[in-house]
Write an enzyme that holds these catalytic residues in place. Sequence first.
Site, short mmCIF file in Angstrom:
data_model
loop_
_atom_site.label_atom_id
_atom_site.label_comp_id
_atom_site.label_asym_id
_atom_site.label_seq_id
_atom_site.Cartn_x
_atom_site.Cartn_y
_atom_site.Cartn_z
N LYS A 1 -2.86 -8.34 -12.73
CA LYS A 1 -2.79 -7.21 -11.80
C LYS A 1 -2.15 -7.65 -10.48
O LYS A 1 -2.72 -8.44 -9.74
CB LYS A 1 -4.17 -6.64 -11.48
CG LYS A 1 -4.04 -5.31 -10.72
CD LYS A 1 -5.30 -4.85 -10.03
CE LYS A 1 -5.44 -5.35 -8.62
NZ LYS A 1 -4.43 -4.86 -7.67
N GLU B 1 -8.39 -19.02 -5.46
CA GLU B 1 -7.56 -19.54 -4.37
C GLU B 1 -7.73 -18.57 -3.21
O GLU B 1 -7.15 -17.48 -3.21
CB GLU B 1 -6.09 -19.57 -4.79
CG GLU B 1 -5.81 -20.41 -6.01
CD GLU B 1 -5.75 -21.89 -5.70
OE1 GLU B 1 -5.61 -22.27 -4.51
OE2 GLU B 1 -5.84 -22.68 -6.65
N CYS C 1 -1.93 -17.97 3.19
CA CYS C 1 -3.30 -18.45 3.08
C CYS C 1 -3.49 -19.78 3.78
O CYS C 1 -4.55 -20.06 4.31
CB CYS C 1 -3.72 -18.54 1.62
SG CYS C 1 -2.56 -19.43 0.59
N GLU D 1 -10.20 -15.39 9.20
CA GLU D 1 -8.81 -15.35 8.78
C GLU D 1 -8.19 -14.02 9.21
O GLU D 1 -8.68 -12.96 8.84
CB GLU D 1 -8.72 -15.50 7.26
CG GLU D 1 -7.29 -15.53 6.76
CD GLU D 1 -7.18 -15.78 5.26
OE1 GLU D 1 -7.86 -15.09 4.50
OE2 GLU D 1 -6.38 -16.66 4.88
P1 NAP Z 1 -7.79 -8.75 -1.40
O1 NAP Z 1 -8.54 -7.49 -1.23
O2 NAP Z 1 -8.54 -10.01 -1.60
O3 NAP Z 1 -6.78 -8.53 -2.61
C1 NAP Z 1 -6.28 -9.51 -3.49
C2 NAP Z 1 -6.17 -8.90 -4.88
O4 NAP Z 1 -7.47 -8.60 -5.39
C3 NAP Z 1 -5.42 -7.59 -4.92
O5 NAP Z 1 -4.70 -7.50 -6.11
C4 NAP Z 1 -6.56 -6.61 -4.87
O6 NAP Z 1 -6.23 -5.30 -5.27
C5 NAP Z 1 -7.55 -7.23 -5.77
N1 NAP Z 1 -8.91 -6.76 -5.60
C6 NAP Z 1 -9.47 -6.15 -4.52
N2 NAP Z 1 -10.77 -5.86 -4.75
C7 NAP Z 1 -11.03 -6.26 -6.01
C8 NAP Z 1 -12.19 -6.23 -6.84
N3 NAP Z 1 -13.35 -5.72 -6.41
N4 NAP Z 1 -12.11 -6.74 -8.08
C9 NAP Z 1 -10.97 -7.28 -8.53
N5 NAP Z 1 -9.83 -7.33 -7.80
C10 NAP Z 1 -9.87 -6.83 -6.56
O7 NAP Z 1 -6.83 -8.94 -0.20
P2 NAP Z 1 -6.03 -7.77 0.56
O8 NAP Z 1 -6.80 -6.49 0.54
O9 NAP Z 1 -4.70 -7.70 0.00
O10 NAP Z 1 -6.01 -8.37 2.02
C11 NAP Z 1 -7.19 -8.44 2.80
C12 NAP Z 1 -7.33 -9.81 3.40
O11 NAP Z 1 -7.41 -10.80 2.39
C13 NAP Z 1 -6.17 -10.29 4.24
O12 NAP Z 1 -6.16 -9.82 5.52
C14 NAP Z 1 -6.33 -11.78 4.18
O13 NAP Z 1 -7.28 -12.23 5.11
C15 NAP Z 1 -6.85 -12.02 2.81
N6 NAP Z 1 -5.79 -12.44 1.87
C16 NAP Z 1 -5.72 -13.74 1.52
C17 NAP Z 1 -4.72 -14.16 0.65
C18 NAP Z 1 -4.61 -15.57 0.23
O14 NAP Z 1 -3.60 -15.96 -0.36
N7 NAP Z 1 -5.58 -16.39 0.45
C19 NAP Z 1 -3.80 -13.26 0.17
C20 NAP Z 1 -3.91 -11.92 0.53
C21 NAP Z 1 -4.91 -11.54 1.38
P3 NAP Z 1 -5.62 -4.33 -4.13
O15 NAP Z 1 -4.21 -4.67 -4.08
O16 NAP Z 1 -5.87 -2.95 -4.56
O17 NAP Z 1 -6.36 -4.63 -2.84
#
Ligand code: NAP
Length: 485
Positions: free
Chosen positions: A174, A249, A283, A381
Amino acid sequence: MKRYPMYVNGEFVASESGKWFPVYDPSTEEVIAEVADGNAADVDRGVAAARAAFDTGGWPQTTAVERGRVLLRLAEKIRQNTAALAELECRNSGKPIVEAEFDIADAAACFEYYGGLANKIMGHVNPVPDNAISLSMKEPVGVAGQIIPWNYPLLMAAWKLAPALAAGCCCVLKPAEQTPLTVLTLAEWLAEAGVPPGVVNIITGFGETAGAPIVAHPGVDKVAFTGSVEVGKRIMRSASDTLKRVTLELGGKSPNIFFADADFEAAVDGALFGVFINQGEVCSAGSRILVERSIYKKMVEAMSEKAKKIRLGPPLERATKMGPLVSKEQCERVIAYLEVGKREAKVAAGGGRAKQFGRGYYVEPTIFYDVDNGARIAREEIFGPVAAVIPFDNEAQAIRVANDTPYGLAAAVWSRDIFKAFRMVKALRVGVVWVNHMQPTFVEAPWGGYKQSGFGRELGPWGIEEYLETKQVHINLNEQPMGWY
Ligand code: NAP
Ligand code: MG
């Protein structure tokens, strides 16, 4: 407007719900495509296809060299289409075109690396004290559920798909809701490259409705996730019901540490690059900049001077060094942190939304200084172009402050004193340390975090291990009955 369906069992299909969701260009705030809004029923279809491909379809039984060739063909296809993929990535994510080109090249390199590694997965002969041959064999873990973020869309897909396919696993991936377009483009080439139907399934949609069902699904053997700590914790809880293998990760608040004896010009560049590359949506962003007191003032000034000149602009322009943030939501999150930062510390550069463009989610590269390591902007973060500069007095204090964080993804140390630099390398509780550099990442070297930055390693031979089980085989060489009873 182009509509992008999902990719399930070798076919492009709409969601069972018939719903579509919009995908944006964050530099114009305009909708550029519609994507199938996947749900639990679509996940069921994807997992069923992956299970069939794994259990009876023969993918794990293909020879390793054949799987390797498939991956090499995909690498070649990505290379041939670099310009188109980079442009699409750039438009959809807001990252500068030059960086998008690096990402596409890295994605191709990842498929190439695992194409080469596929037939070099080896077992062992175990020296047991018995008249027997004891073997350990490597076998694919099964169906892998893979959930990725929006900051490096195609590259994160490559980090997940390439080692899994090399190992003989089948995948249900996904992409992030914000940036599904490049991996859906890759899906168009899978069949031609020799990936049989069901071996790779791309389910587009939202975390709650398409991500969570993958994690909960009993037909999935392993979940590989990259994203936020908060979602990582939920994934681990949910995966525990079926005891799936999990690799995470997650994020970081990585220290970028500058000693007074570092090359000053290199230090200033390295500090800015460490935190502003990809708009800080990284990240491993070096978002805590620790500077030795004797060069602290000079360094804050030099960094601020340069930060004010960083060229923000439309991501497709080659001179652009920083584009918009990925989405309205992310922009609002980062702006909220800027307000927190103004209460907690002093502003040396930036501090707000870049308004000169009229539209687009542009945020100024922002430097806060005199930051206490206990401040929210030093602990949480932000995932945007926001640096927190913290002074330190000596090596011991630098180590203490650097490690005083729940995270442990990465760190960098800048010094010309190799003894000091290596002492720091050993003292830092992180999965990746750079010395006199920050951010270069190679498919040949391991990637992953300590502490709450997650566990498991991607890339290199470590990356493929996460998609393998180890089977013990004992072959008795005594031809006589045991004679025990
Ligand atoms: P996120 O919510 O952690 O999303 C990462 C992935 O997980 C997306 O594909 C997301 O879908 C999916 N996801 C969300 N909730 C889930 C659940 N309950 N079960 C399974 N999968 C789920 O991150 P984000 O919303 O894109 O960003 C929020 C914050 O996360 C950022 O501000 C940052 O701090 C952090 N982040 C960290 C990294 C990293 O590489 N470490 C990368 C991105 C973001 P959706 O696309 O629908 O949300
Ligand atoms: Mg999200």
